[in-house]
Write a protein that holds these residues in place. Structure first.
Motif, mmCIF file in Angstrom:
data_model
loop_
_atom_site.group_PDB
_atom_site.id
_atom_site.type_symbol
_atom_site.label_atom_id
_atom_site.label_comp_id
_atom_site.label_asym_id
_atom_site.label_seq_id
_atom_site.Cartn_x
_atom_site.Cartn_y
_atom_site.Cartn_z
ATOM 1 N N VAL A 64 -11.599 -1.766 2.282
ATOM 2 C CA VAL A 64 -10.250 -1.369 1.892
ATOM 3 C C VAL A 64 -10.367 -0.220 0.903
ATOM 4 N N LEU B 9 -8.087 3.014 -1.323
ATOM 5 C CA LEU B 9 -6.804 3.534 -1.784
ATOM 6 C C LEU B 9 -6.583 4.901 -1.159
ATOM 7 N N LEU C 200 -2.742 1.068 0.257
ATOM 8 C CA LEU C 200 -4.061 0.585 0.655
ATOM 9 C C LEU C 200 -4.232 0.762 2.157
ATOM 10 N N THR D 269 -2.469 -1.518 6.778
ATOM 11 C CA THR D 269 -2.053 -0.845 5.554
ATOM 12 C C THR D 269 -1.078 -1.713 4.772
ATOM 13 N N LEU E 138 -6.486 -7.216 2.682
ATOM 14 C CA LEU E 138 -5.490 -6.347 2.061
ATOM 15 C C LEU E 138 -4.711 -7.091 0.974
ATOM 16 N N THR F 77 -6.853 -7.886 -2.114
ATOM 17 C CA THR F 77 -7.142 -6.656 -2.853
ATOM 18 C C THR F 77 -5.933 -6.231 -3.675
ATOM 19 N N ALA F 78 -4.745 -6.298 -3.068
ATOM 20 C CA ALA F 78 -3.526 -5.916 -3.786
ATOM 21 C C ALA F 78 -3.259 -6.853 -4.962
#
Length: 411
Positions: free
Chosen positions: A229, A231, A278, A289, A340, A343-344
């Motif tokens: 992942v 940015l 992301l 995404t 995702l 990670t966020a």
């Protein structure tokens, strides 16, 4: 900035004129700097030994060297070949104080963790930090950085996870630089922004080259990474995310969007400007995404009201929204969604976000409820998704639960 005088700075201007503001000395001065050893170093006054630490008589210990104002310390042992440490330019922090707030770090505080994404960087103003590059999961070379050294510039500018762990060795202070700060510097002093971009490019190139050489010297090869992942930090990366939105919303699901551009096959809106987008990659191909917007970074439009964010005691400083969470059809049964999401949430928690808001279609509400999301307001008609439920997650309370569930899926 193209077309401005700042965009046409010559090499001589950078070195002799405006470049002096950032500590980029003229050639003669830099030559003199190279001939001057840092206090406490063992290097001789010649080019061949410049910055290369001499080993102690017993063949083990540490050495120090000076690299353009960037003090390097390498730990080594008998019988191991020495790797030349990365060089770094000194960047004078003073011109940036008008635009940046200063952060303080106690000894042992972690400024960067290897493998994590970040939406900011630091410029050291005082103290000393240690930079550790792991190899084969074991602690590797340790460098020390002092005043004028950028921290986290590679991940911040390129969107990749941190390549090293950075820890405060002493009481330290640093200027905090994020996207709003960059935009303000570009608007107010474009020449200063140009100098910083150019200097950071040189610093990043040197550090990445050193990291690759250091990792290549490991005894065991690193496994191939097939999924990751990142940015979106370039227009090309953001375009890939916007194309996934159009492909799924308009072409696969047959929905209409007021933000769709059929000619470019993208969906883009105003929240992209202040959002952190992301992008999940599999074998370097974009497959999913997600976008996160922190309320402290800019207005969120009608979503503030639709999500019931005004009722939160943490709004606006410590709230965020997640939108445009989309996975390509052939990757929905797999790890991409969890990777995702986790990670966020990890990023949100690390940057002090207490509550995260989003919306979902009715059939997905039970899934998000199982993760800890609760309904934050009445249903509304989403212009792209149809009937949707606004949801909120208490990150401090439920982030670990999401992480544990993701670990089962991602193992």
């Amino acid at each position: 900035m193209n077309g401005t005088k700042a965009g046409r700075l010559s090499t001589r201007e950078v070195r002799r004129g405006r470049g002096m503001r950032m500590g980029l000395a003229p050639r003669a001065a830099r030559r003199q700097q190279r001939r001057t050893c840092h206090p406490g170093t063992c290097c001789r006054d010649d080019k061949r030994s410049l910055g290369v630490p001499n080993p102690k008589p017993n063949g083990s210990g540490h050495g120090r060297g000076q690299f353009h104002g960037f003090t390097i310390t390498l730990m080594y042992s008998r019988g191991r070949s020495m790797q030349r440490p990365p060089s770094g330019h000194f960047i004078d922090p003073e011109p940036f104080r008008a635009y940046c707030r200063e952060a303080a770090f106690a000894p042992g505080a972690v400024l960067r963790t290897k493998g994590l994404l970040s939406i900011d960087m630091y410029l050291l103003t005082d103290g000393e930090v240690e930079v550790s590059v792991e190899r084969n999961g074991q602690p590797g070379a340790i460098a020390t950085a002092q005043r004028g050294a950028p921290i986290g510039e590679i991940g911040f500018l390129t969107g990749v996870p941190a390549t090293a762990t950075v820890t405060a060795k002493t009481e330290s202070r640093a200027l905090y630089i994020d996207d709003p700060t960059w935009r303000e510097i570009e608007r107010s002093e474009p020449a200063l922004a140009v100098e910083l971009y150019r200097t950071l490019a040189e610093v990043a190139e040197g550090r990445q080259s050193y990291n690759l050489r250091f990792l290549a010297a490991g005894e065991a090869p690193q496994p191939d990474i097939t999924s990751k992942v990142v940015l979106c930090r370039t227009p090309e990366q953001l375009l890939e995310a916007q194309r996934i939105r159009y492909e799924v919303y308009c072409e696969e699901l047959g929905r209409t969007s007021p933000f769709a551009d059929p000619e470019k096959r993208v969906i883009a809106d105003d929240l992209d400007e202040t959002g952190h987008v992301l992008l999940a990659l599999e074998n370097e191909a974009p497959i999913a995404t997600l976008r996160m917007n922190m309320a402290r970074h800019g207005p969120l439009g009608l979503l503030t009201e639709l999500y019931g964010m005004a009722q939160s005691p943490h709004h606006p400083e410590d709230t965020a929204i997640v939108t445009k969470f989309i996975v390509r059809k052939d990757h929905r049964v797999g790890q991409s969604s969890f990777r995702l999401m986790t990670t966020a949430l990890e990023m949100a928690q690390r940057y002090g976000i207490r509550q995260c808001f989003m919306d979902c279609v009715p059939e997905l509400q039970p899934f998000f409820t199982s993760l800890g999301f609760t309904q934050s307001g009445p249903p509304f008609l989403h212009r792209e998704n149809g009937r949707s439920y606004p949801l909120v997650l208490d990150i401090e309370r439920h982030a670990k639960k999401v992480g544990r569930l993701a670990a089962l899926v991602l193992r």
